[in-house]
Design a protein around this motif. Structure first.
Motif, mmCIF file in Angstrom:
data_model
loop_
_atom_site.group_PDB
_atom_site.id
_atom_site.type_symbol
_atom_site.label_atom_id
_atom_site.label_comp_id
_atom_site.label_asym_id
_atom_site.label_seq_id
_atom_site.Cartn_x
_atom_site.Cartn_y
_atom_site.Cartn_z
ATOM 1 N N LEU A 178 -84.887 11.843 -61.594
ATOM 2 C CA LEU A 178 -86.062 12.712 -61.491
ATOM 3 C C LEU A 178 -86.088 13.433 -60.152
ATOM 4 O O LEU A 178 -86.361 14.644 -60.080
ATOM 5 C CB LEU A 178 -87.341 11.888 -61.682
ATOM 6 C CG LEU A 178 -87.633 11.359 -63.088
ATOM 7 C CD1 LEU A 178 -88.931 10.566 -63.084
ATOM 8 C CD2 LEU A 178 -87.706 12.491 -64.105
ATOM 9 N N VAL A 183 -88.230 16.665 -59.563
ATOM 10 C CA VAL A 183 -89.506 16.001 -59.835
ATOM 11 C C VAL A 183 -89.633 14.864 -58.827
ATOM 12 O O VAL A 183 -89.244 13.723 -59.084
ATOM 13 C CB VAL A 183 -89.558 15.455 -61.279
ATOM 14 C CG1 VAL A 183 -90.925 14.843 -61.569
ATOM 15 C CG2 VAL A 183 -89.246 16.559 -62.273
ATOM 16 N N GLY A 188 -95.940 14.310 -60.121
ATOM 17 C CA GLY A 188 -94.927 14.802 -61.056
ATOM 18 C C GLY A 188 -94.182 13.672 -61.733
ATOM 19 O O GLY A 188 -93.930 13.710 -62.944
ATOM 20 N N VAL A 189 -93.822 12.640 -60.960
ATOM 21 C CA VAL A 189 -93.120 11.493 -61.533
ATOM 22 C C VAL A 189 -94.034 10.751 -62.505
ATOM 23 O O VAL A 189 -93.606 10.359 -63.600
ATOM 24 C CB VAL A 189 -92.615 10.557 -60.412
ATOM 25 C CG1 VAL A 189 -92.119 9.244 -60.990
ATOM 26 C CG2 VAL A 189 -91.507 11.236 -59.623
ATOM 27 N N ALA A 192 -94.182 12.700 -65.677
ATOM 28 C CA ALA A 192 -92.925 12.606 -66.435
ATOM 29 C C ALA A 192 -92.851 11.285 -67.186
ATOM 30 O O ALA A 192 -92.451 11.241 -68.365
ATOM 31 C CB ALA A 192 -91.736 12.744 -65.486
ATOM 32 N N VAL A 193 -93.255 10.209 -66.527
ATOM 33 C CA VAL A 193 -93.240 8.895 -67.171
ATOM 34 C C VAL A 193 -94.220 8.865 -68.342
ATOM 35 O O VAL A 193 -93.926 8.321 -69.409
ATOM 36 C CB VAL A 193 -93.577 7.793 -66.141
ATOM 37 C CG1 VAL A 193 -93.829 6.454 -66.830
ATOM 38 C CG2 VAL A 193 -92.444 7.652 -65.130
ATOM 39 N N LEU A 195 -95.273 11.431 -70.154
ATOM 40 C CA LEU A 195 -94.723 12.237 -71.244
ATOM 41 C C LEU A 195 -93.684 11.455 -72.043
ATOM 42 O O LEU A 195 -93.617 11.556 -73.275
ATOM 43 C CB LEU A 195 -94.103 13.518 -70.688
ATOM 44 C CG LEU A 195 -95.084 14.554 -70.134
ATOM 45 C CD1 LEU A 195 -94.338 15.645 -69.373
ATOM 46 C CD2 LEU A 195 -95.929 15.159 -71.252
ATOM 47 N N LEU A 196 -92.876 10.667 -71.368
ATOM 48 C CA LEU A 196 -91.906 9.818 -72.063
ATOM 49 C C LEU A 196 -92.593 8.688 -72.811
ATOM 50 O O LEU A 196 -92.189 8.326 -73.914
ATOM 51 C CB LEU A 196 -90.912 9.237 -71.057
ATOM 52 C CG LEU A 196 -89.721 10.110 -70.685
ATOM 53 C CD1 LEU A 196 -88.916 9.454 -69.580
ATOM 54 C CD2 LEU A 196 -88.832 10.347 -71.902
#
Length: 460
Positions: A178, A183, A188-189, A192-193, A195-196
C-alpha cells in the motif's frame, strides 16, 4: 439391506434448541463481563491507563459516546438494511446480488466506523503496535524476509512492533505494498482495508452457490452483512485475512464442482495459492483447514486436494527462497507471546471468556444458530444432500477450528478480531433458525452492533 435416514428435527425441537443456545450465549457474555469486576481478579485483557475502565473479555475500554448525528445515521442505515436487505436477497438476480452484498456491507462498515468520525477509519493505523509505521520504513523486502524471524523477540531494541511480530511477514508486506503504491496515510490505509473487508461476504456467497446452496446464500446474506463483527472488521488488518480466506474457499468450492478437468485444476491451484498466502498473513489461518475440508465434504469431491496442496507449497517455497520458513517462526513467536501479556492472562478465565468475546463479535444469534446446527448433525450424516447439510458442515467445522484455537492457550483475549475469519462460516448457522426467528434475530444483530460501537472503545 435397508438404509435408515434420520428425520430432521421438528419445528418445536428446533425452537427449543434455538432458545437454549441463545440463553447459553447470553449467560456466557454476562458472566465474562461481570465476574472479573465482581471478584476483582485481573484478566490482563489490556494495559490499564488512568481513567479507563477495561471491559474484558473485549480488548478496549468503556466509552459511552454522546448520541449525535453519526449515531442517528448508523441507526437509520441499520433499520433500512433490516427492512430491505432480506427482500433484496430473495429477489435480486445472482450477479447483481454480489454487488448488493458488497455495497450493503461497505455501507454498514463505514456507518459504524464513522460514529467516531474520520478517526474511526484512521486511528487504528496510527497506533504504534500496528503495521503502518513499520511498513513506511521497509526499503528492502528480501532483507526484511531473511531477517524476519530474528526480530520476533520481545523487548529488544530491534524487535518488531506487536502486530508485525505476531504475524507472518505477508501481513506486513500487504501494508508495504500500500505504501509503495502511494496509499501511505493512516486514513487512506484504513479505507483500503475497509474496502477489502466488504469483499468477504461476496466470497462466502460464491462458495455457497458453487456448492449448490444458493437459497442458503440468499437467506443468510443479511446476517453476514449486518453482524456486530463489522465494528471490529472495519480498518482491522484481520479484515484482510477474512477476505483472503473467504475467496480462497470460494476457489476451492469452484474447483470441487467444476465441470471440466482443466477448470478443476485451475481453480484448485488458485485455491491453494490463496489459502497458502493466508497462512503467511496469519499463523492462525492454518485452522481454516477444517472449513476447507468441510467445503470438499459438502461438494462430495476430494479431487482438488492434491492440486490445492501443490499451490500452497508454491507459496511456501516462494517465501522460503527469500529466507522465511513458516515453521521456524513458531518457536520465537510462542516465546514472545508468553513473555508479554499472553503469558499473564489466566487460561482459567480466557478458555471460556474467549467464547463470550466471540458471541459479542458474531452477535447474539450465534449461540442459537449453532444449537440448531447441532440438532441437525445426525440428519446431515445420514440424510439426503441439501443446503442445510452445507450450513451444518461449514458452521460446525468453523466452530471446531475455534475450539482448537481456544484450547491451545495461544488465543487468550483479542479473539473478537483474531477469530474474524471464522465468523462468516459460523453465521451460516443462522439460516437454520426457525423461519419466524429470522426477522427478530436480524434486528437483534443490528442492535448489538450499534450498542457495541456506542459503548465500547475497541482497539481495532
Amino acid at each position: 439391506m435397508s438404509t435408515v435416514t434420520a428425520t430432521p428435527p421438528s419445528g418445536r425441537r428446533l425452537a427449543r434448541s434455538a432458545w437454549s443456545g441463545a440463553l447459553v450465549g447470553v449467560v456466557l457474555v454476562v458472566l465474562a463481563f461481570w465476574l472479573p469486576h465482581l471478584m476483582s481478579f485481573e484478566t490482563f485483557s489490556r494495559t490499564r491507563y488512568p481513567g479507563e475502565e477495561p471491559v474484558p473479555p473485549l480488548r478496549g475500554y468503556l466509552e459511552v459516546k454522546a448520541v449525535g448525528f453519526t449515531t442517528v445515521r448508523v441507526v437509520l442505515v441499520g433499520v433500512v438494511a433490516w427492512l430491505v436487505l432480506p427482500r433484496l436477497a430473495r429477489l435480486t438476480p445472482w450477479p447483481a446480488l454480489l454487488l448488493v452484498s458488497y455495497a450493503a456491507g461497505l455501507a454498514w462498515l463505514l456507518a459504524l466506523a464513522y460514529v467516531d468520525g474520520a478517526e474511526g477509519i484512521s486511528r487504528v493505523e496510527d497506533m504504534p503496535g500496528e503495521y503502518l509505521t513499520t511498513a513506511r520504513g521497509i526499503t528492502d523486502v528480501p532483507a526484511t524476509l531473511d531477517g524476519f524471524v530474528g526480530r520476533i523477540t520481545y523487548g529488544e531494541p530491534d524487535s518488531w512492533a506487536t502486530h508485525v511480530s505476531g504475524h507472518p511477514p505477508a501481513a506486513l508486506l500487504f501494508f508495504v505494498l500500500l505504501v509503495r503504491v502511494g496509499v501511505d496515510t493512516s486514513f487512506g490505509v484504513g479505507m483500503a482495508v475497509t474496502l477489502l473487508a466488504a469483499a468477504a461476504v461476496p466470497g462466502v456467497l460464491v462458495t455457497l452457490r458453487a456448492l449448490g446452496a444458493e437459497p442458503l446464500a440468499r437467506r443468510v446474506l443479511p446476517f453476514l452483512v449486518l453482524s456486530p463483527a463489522a465494528v471490529l472488521t472495519a480498518v482491522s488488518a484481520d479484515a484482510v485475512f477474512v477476505t483472503v480466506s473467504a475467496w480462497g474457499l470460494a476457489a476451492l468450492a469452484l474447483a470441487a464442482t467444476a465441470s471440466t478437468r482443466r477448470r478443476a485444476v485451475g481453480w484448485s491451484v488458485l485455491a491453494g495459492v490463496v489459502l497458502g498466502l493466508g497462512v503467511f498473513l496469519s499463523y492462525g489461518l492454518l485452522l481454516i483447514g477444517p472449513v476447507a475440508l468441510a467445503v470438499l465434504a459438502a461438494a462430495r469431491s476430494w479431487r482438488p486436494l492434491p492440486w490445492a496442496i501443490g499451490g500452497a507449497l508454491v507459496v511456501v517455497a516462494g517465501f522460503g527462497a527469500l529466507g522465511f520458513w513458516w515453521w521456524e517462526a513458531y518457536g520465537p513467536l510462542r516465546e514472545r507471546y508468553l513473555a508479554g501479556l499472553g503469558g499473564r492472562r489466566p487460561q482459567s478465565y480466557w478458555v471460556w471468556g474467549n467464547l463470550a468475546a466471540l458471541v459479542v463479535s458474531a452477535g447474539p444469534v450465534l449461540g442459537a444458530g449453532l444449537a440448531c446446527a447441532l440438532t441437525r448433525v445426525r440428519a446431515t450424516v445420514t440424510g439426503a444432500v441439501d443446503e442445510r447439510r452445507t450450513a451444518v458442515l461449514l458452521s460446525l467445522s468453523a466452530a471446531a477450528a475455534v475450539l482448537v484455537a481456544d484450547l491451545s492457550g495461544m488465543s487468550k483475549s483479542e479473539v473478537e478480531r483474531i477469530w474474524l475469519p471464522w465468523v462468516p462460516w459460523l453465521l451460516l448457522s443462522a439460516a437454520l433458525l426457525p423461519p419466524r426467528w429470522h426477522r427478530p434475530a436480524l434486528a437483534v444483530q443490528v442492535a448489538g452492533a450499534v450498542v457495541l460501537q456506542q459503548l465500547v472503545f475497541t482497539q481495532w
